[in-house]
Design an enzyme around this catalytic site. Structure first.
Site, PDB file in Angstrom:
ATOM      1  N   GLU A  32       0.757  -1.357   0.076  1.00 34.73           N
ATOM      2  CA  GLU A  32      -0.031   0.053   0.043  1.00 34.73           C
ATOM      3  C   GLU A  32       1.030   1.454  -0.027  1.00 34.73           C
ATOM      4  O   GLU A  32       0.848   1.973   0.993  1.00 34.73           O
ATOM      5  CB  GLU A  32      -0.936  -0.045   1.299  1.00 34.73           C
ATOM      6  CG  GLU A  32      -1.935  -1.197   1.125  1.00 34.73           C
ATOM      7  CD  GLU A  32      -3.082  -1.335   2.245  1.00 34.73           C
ATOM      8  OE1 GLU A  32      -2.896  -0.241   3.021  1.00 34.73           O
ATOM      9  OE2 GLU A  32      -3.721  -2.033   2.311  1.00 34.73           O
ATOM     10  N   GLU A  34      -5.179  -8.733   1.476  1.00 33.44           N
ATOM     11  CA  GLU A  34      -5.766  -8.498   2.922  1.00 33.44           C
ATOM     12  C   GLU A  34      -7.229  -8.430   2.451  1.00 33.44           C
ATOM     13  O   GLU A  34      -7.694  -7.934   1.599  1.00 33.44           O
ATOM     14  CB  GLU A  34      -5.396  -7.256   3.273  1.00 33.44           C
ATOM     15  CG  GLU A  34      -3.996  -6.969   3.884  1.00 33.44           C
ATOM     16  CD  GLU A  34      -3.518  -5.668   4.191  1.00 33.44           C
ATOM     17  OE1 GLU A  34      -4.353  -4.861   4.468  1.00 33.44           O
ATOM     18  OE2 GLU A  34      -2.309  -5.287   4.251  1.00 33.44           O
TER      19      GLU A  34
HETATM   20  O1  IFM Z   1      -4.061  -2.691   9.259  1.00 31.97           O
HETATM   21  C1  IFM Z   1      -4.139  -2.097   7.891  1.00 31.97           C
HETATM   22  C2  IFM Z   1      -2.627  -2.600   7.135  1.00 31.97           C
HETATM   23  O2  IFM Z   1      -1.578  -2.409   7.871  1.00 31.97           O
HETATM   24  C3  IFM Z   1      -2.733  -2.165   5.921  1.00 31.97           C
HETATM   25  N1  IFM Z   1      -4.058  -2.414   5.248  1.00 31.97           N
HETATM   26  C4  IFM Z   1      -5.159  -2.144   5.547  1.00 31.97           C
HETATM   27  C5  IFM Z   1      -5.096  -2.625   7.267  1.00 31.97           C
HETATM   28  C6  IFM Z   1      -6.447  -2.070   7.998  1.00 31.97           C
HETATM   29  O3  IFM Z   1      -6.585  -0.962   8.317  1.00 31.97           O
END
Ligand code: IFM
Length: 458
Positions: A163, A356
Site C-alpha cells: 500500500e 488483505e
Molecule cells: O492494518 C492495515 C494494514 O496495515 C494495511 N491495510 C489495511 C489494514 C487495516 O486498516
C-alpha cells in the site's frame, strides 16, 4: 461448493503492528517509532513499542496458526531490524529472527509469504531525505538482496511493497501516518516515483538473489473500487472506468500505482492533468518500474457503488440511511471481492491474491470467556461467497489472506480497532481464539465447502 483445489487460505500481518521489541537486539528506529513517541500523533500516545509482543511470542503465534489450520502466513520483515541505518551495516540478530520464524512456519506446514516493506521506513533514511532521495530505491534493493539471500532457500513468495498510497499519500501528503508530513504535489509525485523505482529494483534484486524460482507480487491498496448497482453493461463499464480513473486523487488511485508496474506507463489523463508537478519520467525508469511480476496482491475492504449517468460518467450511489458499517466506519460491501478481481484481471491480466480483507469490530471477552464476533463471521462469509463467484467465472485468484491473525496496532487509531480472528489482551498478552477463528478453520478444512452448505456450526 469448494474453492479450486490448490487455493491458499492464509492470514496476513505486518512487523510494526505486531512485533514490539522496537529497540531490541540491534534494531534501528523506524519513522513509526519516532512518530508514535510524539505527543498528539496517536490518541493516548499509543505506540508499537510492545504491540502483540510477537517478536518474543513468535512460537506461540505460530502454534495458534497451526491450530487454526492456516496454510500460509503473509508477514513483513522490518527493514530497520535488518539494516539499522537503512543500508550498510547488517544486524545479524534481526536476520536470525526471521530465519527462525520461517523455520517454525515450515515445521508446521505453513507457507511463508514475505512482504518486504510494510511502512516501517528506517528513520536514518528519513534523515537523508526519505522517499525524496532517489538513492532510497537502491538502498531498498540492497536490503531486499540481503533478506532474499538469507531466506530464499526456504521462501518462494515475495511481495515487494504494501500500500504505497499509505506510506506516500497518508504519510507524506495527508500527514496522518508517520512521519506526518504535508508535502506539496511536486514532492509527492517525486516520492511516489521513487517508491515505484524501489519496487522495480526490488523485483530485480529478488530474481538475482533467489535460490529457487521466486513468485513475486506487489500489493497496492484497492481503495477506489466501484461496483455497479445493476448488470446493465453501461453501469458495469462506468464503474470499471471509474475504478481506474486517477484524476481526482492520483496518489490514492489504483492505476497510479499499478499501470506503471503492469503496463509500463503512468495513466495518460493524469499525466496530462498533473504535468506541471511531475518529475522527469524516462524510458530507463519505466523499464525498471515495469520489471515483470507474477501476481497482484489486492487489499480489499470495501467498494463504492456506482451507475452510469447516461453521459459516459459514473455516479456514486449514496448508501441508504443506516447502511452497515464496520467499526472503522467502512461500508460492508461484499461485492468488492467480485468486481475488484474482475476489473483487475481485465486490465492487468495477472494472477491475483487477496492479500488483505477483514473487518474491525467491537470485540470483547464475553461472560463465558469467549469472543462471539458474529459480525466478523457474517462479513467474511458474505465476502468469500462473492470471491467464489469471481473464481467460478474464471478469475485467477490464487489465495486469500485474512487481515489479520491477532488484534494489533492499527496505525493512526492505535489499539482501538480490532481486526484479528485472535483476541489480544494488551495488558497481559493473553491470546484467545475468537469464534471467527474457529469458523475460519472450518472454512479452511472444507476448502470453502462450509460457506455454501451452512454447516459451519455458527
Ligand atoms: O492494518 C492495515 C494494514 O496495515 C494495511 N491495510 C489495511 C489494514 C487495516 O486498516
Amino acid at each position: 461448493m469448494e474453492f479450486p483445489k490448490d487455493f491458499i487460505w492464509g492470514v496476513a500481518s505486518s512487523a510494526y503492528q505486531i512485533e514490539g521489541s522496537y529497540k531490541s537486539e540491534g534494531k534501528g528506529l523506524s519513522v513509526w517509532d519516532t512518530y508514535t513517541h510524539e505527543q498528539g500523533n496517536i490518541s493516548d500516545l499509543e505506540t508499537g513499542d510492545i504491540a502483540c509482543d510477537n517478536y518474543r511470542l513468535l512460537d506461540k503465534d505460530v502454534e495458534i496458526m497451526s491450530a487454526l489450520k492456516i496454510q500460509a502466513y503473509r508477514f513483513s520483515v522490518s527493514w530497520p531490524r535488518i539494516l539499522p541505518e537503512g543500508y550498510g551495516k547488517i544486524n545479524e540478530k534481526g536476520l536470525d529472527h526471521y530465519d527462525r520464524l520461517v523455520d517454525k512456519l515450515l515445521e508446521k506446514n505453513i507457507t511463508p509469504y514475505i512482504t518486504l516493506f510494510h511502512w516501517d521506513f528506517p528513520y536514518e533514511l528519513y534523515l537523508k531525505g526519505g522517499w525524496l532521495n532517489r538513492d532510497v530505491a537502491k538502498y531498498f534493493a540492497e536490503y531486499v538482496n540481503i533478506v532474499v539471500n538469507r531466506l530464499s532457500d526456504r521462501v518462494k513468495y515475495w511481495i515487494t511493497e504494501n500500500e504505497p498510497q499509505c506510506y506516500i499519500g497518508a504519510a507524506l501528503q495527508d500527514g496522518n501516518h508517520a512521519p506526518g508530513l504535508s508535502l506539496g504535489k511536486k514532492d509527492i509525485f517525486l516520492a511516489a516515483h521513487h517508491s515505484l523505482l524501489a519496487h522495480g529494483h526490488a523485483v530485480t534484486a529478488i530474481r538475482g538473489a533467489a535460490k529457487q524460482p521466486p513468485v513475486i507480487g506487489y500489493a497496492p491498496a484497492s481503495w477506489y473500487l466501484w461496483s455497479p448497482i445493476s448488470d446493465d453493461p453501461a453501469d458495469i463499464e462506468a464503474c470499471r472506468a471509474k475504478t481506474f480513473a486517477a484524476g481526482e486523487d492520483p496518489i490514492g488511485a489504483t492505476s497510479w500505482w499499478l499501470d506503471p508496474v503492469c503496463l509500463g506507463k503512468y495513466p495518460d489523463t493524469s499525466m496530462y492533468q498533473y504535468k506541471e508537478y511531475l518529475p522527469k519520467v524516462t524510458d530507463y525508469d519505466m523499464k525498471i518500474i515495469s520489471q515483470p511480476i507474477d501476481f497482484i496482491g489486492m487489499n480489499v475492504y470495501q467498494t463504492y457503488r456506482g451507475k452510469a449517468d447516461g453521459q459516459g460518467q459514473c455516479v456514486t450511489v449514496k448508501e441508504e440511511p443506516g447502511y452497515a458499517h464496520t467499526d472503522a466506519g467502512w461500508s460492508v460491501t461484499p461485492e468488492a471481492l467480485y468486481w475488484g478481481p474482475k476489473f483487475y484481471e481485465a486490465r492487468y491480466h495477472k494472477k491475483l491474491y487477496i492479500t488483505e480483507n477483514g473487518i474491525s469490530n467491537q470485540d470483547w471477552v464475553c461472560l463465558d470467556g469467549n469472543i462471539h464476533d458474529y459480525q466478523r463471521i457474517d462479513f467474511l462469509h458474505r465476502y468469500l461467497l462473492q470471491l467464489h463467484r469471481a473464481i467460478s467465472e474464471g478469475i485467477p485468484v490464487e489465495g486469500y489472506f485474512h487481515w489479520t491473525l491477532t488484534d494489533n496496532f492499527e496505525w493512526a487509531t492505535g489499539y482501538s480497532n480490532r481486526f484479528g480472528i485472535v483476541y489480544i489482551d494488551f495488558i497481559n498478552q493473553d491470546r484467545i481464539i475468537k469464534d471467527s477463528g474457529v469458523w475460519y478453520r472450518r472454512v479452511i478444512e472444507s476448502n470453502g465447502g462450509t460457506l455454501l452448505s451452512g454447516s459451519d456450526g455458527f
